[in-house]
Design a protein around this motif. Structure first.
Motif, PDB file in Angstrom:
ATOM      1  N   VAL A 121      44.710   8.073 -15.527  1.00 23.11           N
ATOM      2  CA  VAL A 121      44.333   8.547 -14.190  1.00 23.11           C
ATOM      3  C   VAL A 121      44.653   7.485 -13.144  1.00 23.11           C
ATOM      4  O   VAL A 121      45.182   7.770 -12.068  1.00 23.11           O
ATOM      5  CB  VAL A 121      42.833   8.911 -14.153  1.00 23.11           C
ATOM      6  CG1 VAL A 121      42.382   9.189 -12.725  1.00 23.11           C
ATOM      7  CG2 VAL A 121      42.563  10.126 -15.037  1.00 23.11           C
ATOM      8  N   TRP A 122      44.327   6.236 -13.477  1.00 23.43           N
ATOM      9  CA  TRP A 122      44.591   5.117 -12.552  1.00 23.43           C
ATOM     10  C   TRP A 122      46.085   4.991 -12.261  1.00 23.43           C
ATOM     11  O   TRP A 122      46.499   4.798 -11.120  1.00 23.43           O
ATOM     12  CB  TRP A 122      44.045   3.839 -13.176  1.00 23.43           C
ATOM     13  CG  TRP A 122      44.200   2.609 -12.344  1.00 23.43           C
ATOM     14  CD1 TRP A 122      45.123   1.618 -12.478  1.00 23.43           C
ATOM     15  CD2 TRP A 122      43.398   2.226 -11.227  1.00 23.43           C
ATOM     16  NE1 TRP A 122      44.943   0.652 -11.533  1.00 23.43           N
ATOM     17  CE2 TRP A 122      43.896   0.991 -10.756  1.00 23.43           C
ATOM     18  CE3 TRP A 122      42.304   2.802 -10.590  1.00 23.43           C
ATOM     19  CZ2 TRP A 122      43.333   0.333  -9.674  1.00 23.43           C
ATOM     20  CZ3 TRP A 122      41.740   2.140  -9.518  1.00 23.43           C
ATOM     21  CH2 TRP A 122      42.256   0.922  -9.079  1.00 23.43           C
ATOM     22  N   ALA A 123      46.895   5.114 -13.316  1.00 30.84           N
ATOM     23  CA  ALA A 123      48.348   4.975 -13.132  1.00 30.84           C
ATOM     24  C   ALA A 123      48.919   6.126 -12.315  1.00 30.84           C
ATOM     25  O   ALA A 123      49.815   5.931 -11.490  1.00 30.84           O
ATOM     26  CB  ALA A 123      49.037   4.907 -14.504  1.00 30.84           C
ATOM     27  N   ILE A 124      48.394   7.338 -12.534  1.00 39.93           N
ATOM     28  CA  ILE A 124      48.897   8.503 -11.804  1.00 39.93           C
ATOM     29  C   ILE A 124      48.503   8.422 -10.332  1.00 39.93           C
ATOM     30  O   ILE A 124      49.317   8.662  -9.437  1.00 39.93           O
ATOM     31  CB  ILE A 124      48.370   9.806 -12.440  1.00 39.93           C
ATOM     32  CG1 ILE A 124      48.983   9.988 -13.844  1.00 39.93           C
ATOM     33  CG2 ILE A 124      48.696  11.002 -11.556  1.00 39.93           C
ATOM     34  CD1 ILE A 124      48.417  11.155 -14.607  1.00 39.93           C
ATOM     35  N   LEU A 125      47.235   8.077 -10.073  1.00 40.73           N
ATOM     36  CA  LEU A 125      46.754   8.024  -8.696  1.00 40.73           C
ATOM     37  C   LEU A 125      47.341   6.832  -7.942  1.00 40.73           C
ATOM     38  O   LEU A 125      47.619   6.911  -6.756  1.00 40.73           O
ATOM     39  CB  LEU A 125      45.226   7.948  -8.680  1.00 40.73           C
ATOM     40  CG  LEU A 125      44.493   9.180  -9.237  1.00 40.73           C
ATOM     41  CD1 LEU A 125      43.001   8.932  -9.256  1.00 40.73           C
ATOM     42  CD2 LEU A 125      44.808  10.405  -8.397  1.00 40.73           C
ATOM     43  N   HIS A 126      47.509   5.710  -8.632  1.00 43.87           N
ATOM     44  CA  HIS A 126      48.106   4.494  -8.057  1.00 43.87           C
ATOM     45  C   HIS A 126      47.543   4.200  -6.662  1.00 43.87           C
ATOM     46  O   HIS A 126      48.162   4.513  -5.651  1.00 43.87           O
ATOM     47  CB  HIS A 126      49.619   4.629  -7.974  1.00 43.87           C
ATOM     48  CG  HIS A 126      50.293   3.342  -7.572  1.00 43.87           C
ATOM     49  ND1 HIS A 126      50.228   2.203  -8.329  1.00 43.87           N
ATOM     50  CD2 HIS A 126      51.015   3.017  -6.471  1.00 43.87           C
ATOM     51  CE1 HIS A 126      50.890   1.238  -7.727  1.00 43.87           C
ATOM     52  NE2 HIS A 126      51.372   1.698  -6.593  1.00 43.87           N
ATOM     53  N   PRO A 127      46.357   3.601  -6.600  1.00 46.74           N
ATOM     54  CA  PRO A 127      45.700   3.392  -5.304  1.00 46.74           C
ATOM     55  C   PRO A 127      46.509   2.509  -4.359  1.00 46.74           C
ATOM     56  O   PRO A 127      47.126   1.530  -4.759  1.00 46.74           O
ATOM     57  CB  PRO A 127      44.385   2.698  -5.697  1.00 46.74           C
ATOM     58  CG  PRO A 127      44.664   2.058  -7.011  1.00 46.74           C
ATOM     59  CD  PRO A 127      45.610   2.989  -7.711  1.00 46.74           C
ATOM     60  N   HIS A 128      46.503   2.889  -3.103  1.00 46.38           N
ATOM     61  CA  HIS A 128      47.138   2.103  -2.057  1.00 46.38           C
ATOM     62  C   HIS A 128      46.070   1.309  -1.311  1.00 46.38           C
ATOM     63  O   HIS A 128      44.952   1.780  -1.113  1.00 46.38           O
ATOM     64  CB  HIS A 128      47.890   3.010  -1.090  1.00 46.38           C
ATOM     65  CG  HIS A 128      49.005   3.784  -1.726  1.00 46.38           C
ATOM     66  ND1 HIS A 128      50.227   3.220  -2.031  1.00 46.38           N
ATOM     67  CD2 HIS A 128      49.082   5.071  -2.141  1.00 46.38           C
ATOM     68  CE1 HIS A 128      51.014   4.126  -2.587  1.00 46.38           C
ATOM     69  NE2 HIS A 128      50.339   5.267  -2.674  1.00 46.38           N
ATOM     70  N   GLY A 129      46.432   0.101  -0.902  1.00 48.49           N
ATOM     71  CA  GLY A 129      45.493  -0.739  -0.184  1.00 48.49           C
ATOM     72  C   GLY A 129      45.150  -0.159   1.177  1.00 48.49           C
ATOM     73  O   GLY A 129      45.921   0.617   1.755  1.00 48.49           O
ATOM     74  N   PRO A 130      43.980  -0.518   1.717  1.00 49.21           N
ATOM     75  CA  PRO A 130      43.593  -0.027   3.043  1.00 49.21           C
ATOM     76  C   PRO A 130      44.553  -0.518   4.116  1.00 49.21           C
ATOM     77  O   PRO A 130      45.173  -1.576   3.977  1.00 49.21           O
ATOM     78  CB  PRO A 130      42.182  -0.604   3.237  1.00 49.21           C
ATOM     79  CG  PRO A 130      42.141  -1.802   2.337  1.00 49.21           C
ATOM     80  CD  PRO A 130      42.996  -1.454   1.161  1.00 49.21           C
ATOM     81  N   ILE A 166      40.815   8.519  -3.938  1.00 48.27           N
ATOM     82  CA  ILE A 166      40.216   7.243  -4.320  1.00 48.27           C
ATOM     83  C   ILE A 166      39.397   6.698  -3.153  1.00 48.27           C
ATOM     84  O   ILE A 166      39.881   6.652  -2.022  1.00 48.27           O
ATOM     85  CB  ILE A 166      41.298   6.211  -4.711  1.00 48.27           C
ATOM     86  CG1 ILE A 166      42.133   6.737  -5.879  1.00 48.27           C
ATOM     87  CG2 ILE A 166      40.673   4.868  -5.067  1.00 48.27           C
ATOM     88  CD1 ILE A 166      43.295   5.844  -6.247  1.00 48.27           C
ATOM     89  N   GLY A 167      38.150   6.323  -3.438  1.00 48.20           N
ATOM     90  CA  GLY A 167      37.305   5.695  -2.434  1.00 48.20           C
ATOM     91  C   GLY A 167      37.390   4.177  -2.538  1.00 48.20           C
ATOM     92  O   GLY A 167      37.847   3.626  -3.546  1.00 48.20           O
ATOM     93  N   ILE A 168      36.959   3.489  -1.477  1.00 47.45           N
ATOM     94  CA  ILE A 168      37.024   2.030  -1.438  1.00 47.45           C
ATOM     95  C   ILE A 168      35.654   1.469  -1.071  1.00 47.45           C
ATOM     96  O   ILE A 168      35.058   1.862  -0.070  1.00 47.45           O
ATOM     97  CB  ILE A 168      38.063   1.535  -0.409  1.00 47.45           C
ATOM     98  CG1 ILE A 168      39.451   2.092  -0.725  1.00 47.45           C
ATOM     99  CG2 ILE A 168      38.102   0.002  -0.389  1.00 47.45           C
ATOM    100  CD1 ILE A 168      40.494   1.735   0.319  1.00 47.45           C
ATOM    101  N   PHE A 169      35.163   0.547  -1.906  1.00 50.86           N
ATOM    102  CA  PHE A 169      33.956  -0.214  -1.587  1.00 50.86           C
ATOM    103  C   PHE A 169      34.385  -1.549  -0.981  1.00 50.86           C
ATOM    104  O   PHE A 169      35.160  -2.290  -1.588  1.00 50.86           O
ATOM    105  CB  PHE A 169      33.124  -0.491  -2.846  1.00 50.86           C
ATOM    106  CG  PHE A 169      32.320   0.687  -3.324  1.00 50.86           C
ATOM    107  CD1 PHE A 169      31.114   1.022  -2.724  1.00 50.86           C
ATOM    108  CD2 PHE A 169      32.769   1.454  -4.388  1.00 50.86           C
ATOM    109  CE1 PHE A 169      30.379   2.099  -3.168  1.00 50.86           C
ATOM    110  CE2 PHE A 169      32.036   2.541  -4.847  1.00 50.86           C
ATOM    111  CZ  PHE A 169      30.839   2.867  -4.230  1.00 50.86           C
TER     112      PHE A 169
END
Length: 206
Positions: free
Chosen positions: A38-47, A84-87
């Protein structure tokens, strides 16, 4: 129960424990693989940070090798991820001039940023009689005479990612926002406050 029957019973228990252990390990491995997939597919982008404006109240060398500065900046941060949310666990913001920190670090409030959300901060940054390098005062005088001062608004902190109910470990965040302050005779390092509309994209490293 004979000795042979006891040994047979012990072997069955040992086999059962091994099978249960293998099943637990297999379940954990499958769970970790799903999370990784899931992490690899979503590949989060930085803020994405943008320096919206800066209001300068003071920026001058009151005495040789000491700088006094007082300014308020407005920054926005956008989460570009739609799943994806960011804390933001900790964010320290400060101003830098010619690679030297010239204000105290101000702690921004910890927050959570949902999918595609935007967060805005307007902290006040100040430093009174901050010791600076010997070359600093002549360089500032030259910039003031040239009519432009380059400040860098920097953020150092920690972020975490949230995918569904899963939350990642902490990642280091570095933000650098160049603020080109065009003086043009309106500001000589002291006097009435001057507000500059910048809308400057910041460099982000996670």
């Amino acid at each position: 129960m004979t000795e042979k029957e006891c040994e047979h019973h012990h072997d069955e228990d040992e086999t059962m424990r091994r099978r249960m252990g293998a099943a637990v390990l297999g379940f954990l491995a499958a769970g970790l693989f799903v999370v990784f997939l899931v992490w690899a597919i979503l590949h989060p982008h930085g803020p994405r940070f943008v320096l919206q404006d800066a209001t300068i109240y003071a920026f001058n060398t009151s005495q040789p090798n000491f700088l006094t500065s007082n300014l308020q900046v407005t920054l926005s941060s956008r989460n570009p991820n739609d799943k994806i949310g960011i804390f933001y666990d900790r964010l320290d913001i400060y101003a830098s001039y010619r690679n030297q920190q010239v204000t105290l670090a101000t702690l921004l409030p910890a927050s959570y940023q949902g999918h595609l959300d935007v967060t805005i901060w307007s902290p006040i940054l100040s430093g009174t009689s901050v010791p600076v390098a010997p070359y600093f005062s002549p360089a500032l005088s030259q910039d003031l005479m040239a009519g432009m001062v380059l400040l860098n608004i920097k953020i150092d902190g920690w972020v975490r990612w949230k995918v569904g109910t899963w939350i990642s470990g902490r990642y280091r965040l570095h933000v650098n926002c160049p603020a080109y302050i065009t003086l043009a005779g309106h500001f000589s390092g002291e006097g009435p406050a001057v507000k500059y509309q910048l809308v400057q994209r910041c460099g982000v490293d996670v």
